[in-house]
Design a protein around this motif. Structure first.
Motif: not given
Ligand code: CS2
Ligand code: NAI
Length: 492
Positions: A188, A226-229, A292, A297, A300, A366, A371, A378, A382
């Motif tokens: 990311n 890339v994207d998948r939680i 994305k 993010n 998030h 999660h 996160i 990050k 972000r």
């Molecule tokens: C999350 C990412 O752990 C984190 O920082 O924001 O891993 C998030 O789950 C992924 O980018 C989703 O694709």
């Protein structure tokens, strides 16, 4: 309880998807650095589908540069593991066979470098976390002061860092006349391929300028989105799976149904036809990546820091609080949303609604704490890139200030009940020391924290509307706590 492996695979319930190809004899063509939860739920799944429907020499060798944990999980299982796709109370299972072997760098660096240098390996991909690049997050430059970089420049045959392993393997290829692989970051990071290229070329230049020139001329570094939680796997996940499979699977991962992979069409070697199984191969990844990293993010991280301090364990718990949903909507529409371009064929307002539904998926435990990890690596892509764009545009930055204030409070290492926070971040000690200098003077604390160039660059400390906004939110938190501050600001 028996383990999932080649002999017990046939005993799993009929509804569980499994490899329908000769997974044990697939030739490896990919080495993946960082065989964590995400790789096993994303790239390895796309590649498994490709092998199942189209075949090819695209087996994956997993290389871990930190520990043998995943190797110990998968080797007894002949590389097989389960992906548990969770959507609230629904669960679908698929057993994946694309990961063919594991190598563990610290146990035998020579072997790992040799595997990376093997001419049959056409793709070296990475999910090594943002900190694995040993770069300066604000500039993307190699952090030459990084202890592992210092070690590797003097001991290139027994590297420790990802840049060290990669350059050592490229050096072997160069010396033996073998072609370069494509180096594909799946982390990311903004312009992740360019970040990887920068640190690799800068490292190689310090080692051997001719090698650096060869890398520049012969190696490709495609960018990807890339994207998948994919939350970290919990013991409860494994126990629940055991009850369904009737087998123990130590390498399983849990994830959401959604997945997306956008790859820049920039390869110096053969590549798997991932577009045949749903990936998008495009000329320029940037607008997908902005969308994305800034919308998903950025939200998030804001939800994670605020949610953790407000006492919420998981992101779905945070999204059960209407004021946080409102905060998320406003952030997506008025702050991050104004700085991203809608890719052709995308409906960005639907995308935002879908993001909030994905965050609310209570089937994924999660954790806000997970996160919140590595925030220094990050925040730049972000939240702070959005901040800079907003400062040049309409100046809507209040929720960015709120999120940064929650991060400052988080890295101070003490929560609202006075309990210690287990802060995981490469800069954790330095950040805590800065917060401890003036624990009760938020103006001084913010001024000190904004001097961390690796995170904030040299410009943001001079943006008074930003620093004042962060100070205002921190003082509000002191007065009435994060939850009440958010409830007052975003009455649902
Ligand atoms: C999350 C990412 O752990 C984190 O920082 O924001 O891993 C998030 O789950 C992924 O980018 C989703 O694709
Ligand atoms: P994980 O903790 O399961 O795996 C991290 C992997 O990185 C491990 O193999 C570890 O050995 C390796 N690693 C950690 N620090 C390293 C270092 N300094 N040098 C070399 N290798 C190092 O984490 P997960 O979930 O697999 O995520 C990894 C990365 O994937 C994330 O940081 C992010 O960039 C990306 N990603 C994760 C998503 C998710 O939801 N988990 C979704 C989208 C992207």
């Amino acid at each position: 309880m028996s383990r999932l492996n080649q002999f017990t695979l046939s005993s799993v319930p009929i509804e569980v998807k499994r490899p329908n190809y000769d997974y044990q004899n697939v030739k490896p063509g990919i080495i993946h650095l960082g065989v964590g939860a995400f790789h096993r739920a994303h790239q390895a799944v796309y590649t498994d589908k490709l092998l199942s429907e189209y075949g090819g020499d695209w087996g994956i060798i997993g290389a871990d540069l930190r520990s043998g944990r995943v190797r110990d999980q998968l080797d007894p299982q002949d590389g097989l593991y389960t992906v548990a796709i969770r959507n609230n109370d629904e669960k679908k299972l698929a057993i994946i066979g694309s990961l063919r072997a594991e190598c563990v760098g610290p146990e035998c660096p020579f072997h790992a470098v040799d595997m990376l240098a093997s001419p049959s390996i056409k793709i070296v991909s990475l999910t090594i976390t943002e900190k694995g690049y040993c770069h300066d997050p604000a500039t993307g430059n190699l952090n030459v002061r990084h202890p592992e970089i210092q070690h590797d420049l003097k001991n290139i045959d027994t590297p420790k860092s990802a840049p060290g392993y990669i350059v050592a393997s490229l050096k072997k290829r160069w010396e033996s006349g073998s072609p370069s692989p494509t180096l594909m970051s799946c982390d990311n990071l903004p312009n992740n391929g360019k970040v990887l290229q920068k640190v690799i070329v800068q490292f190689a230049t310090l080692l051997d300028k001719e090698l650096a020139a060869w890398i520049k001329d012969n190696t490709a570094f495609p960018c990807t989105m890339v994207d998948r939680i994919v939350p970290a796997t919990t013991p409860e996940d494994k126990t629940a799976l055991e009850g369904i499979l009737g087998l123990r699977d130590e390498g399983m991962v849990s994830c959401e149904p959604f997945m997306q992979w956008v790859i820049e069409d920039n390869f110096c070697s053969e590549r798997p036809a991932w577009e045949k199984v749903g990936a998008l191969i495009v000329k320029d990844v940037e607008i997908f990546e902005h969308m994305k990293l800034r919308l998903l993010n950025g939200s998030h991280s804001a939800l994670a820091y605020c949610g953790y301090l407000a006492g919420f364990e998981t992101i779905s718990d945070v999204m059960a609080e209407p004021s946080f949903v409102k905060m998320c909507e406003v952030f997506m529409d008025r702050e991050a949303g104004q700085t991203v371009i809608e890719p052709e064929g995308f409906n960005i307002s639907e995308y935002k609604k879908q993001l909030r539904a994905r965050f609310s998926n209570w089937g994924l435990q999660h954790r806000t704490w997970q996160i919140a990890m590595d925030g220094s690596q990050k925040l730049p892509q972000r939240l702070l890139d959005t901040l800079r764009d907003q400062l040049q545009a309409s100046g809507n930055i209040d929720i960015i200030c709120l999120a940064v204030a929650a991060w400052v409070r988080y890295v101070s290492g003490v929560d609202e009940d006075g309990n210690a926070i287990d802060v995981r971040d490469p800069l954790a000690e330095r950040l805590k020391a800065l917060c401890d200098k003036n624990p009760n003077d938020r103006v001084a604390m913010v001024k000190d924290v904004l001097t961390v160039n690796e995170v904030f660059g040299r410009d943001l400390r001079h943006e008074t509307c930003f620093s004042d906004g962060v100070i205002r939110w921190l003082e509000l938190f002191d007065k009435k706590g994060v939850l009440q501050s958010v409830r007052d600001a975003f009455p649902a």
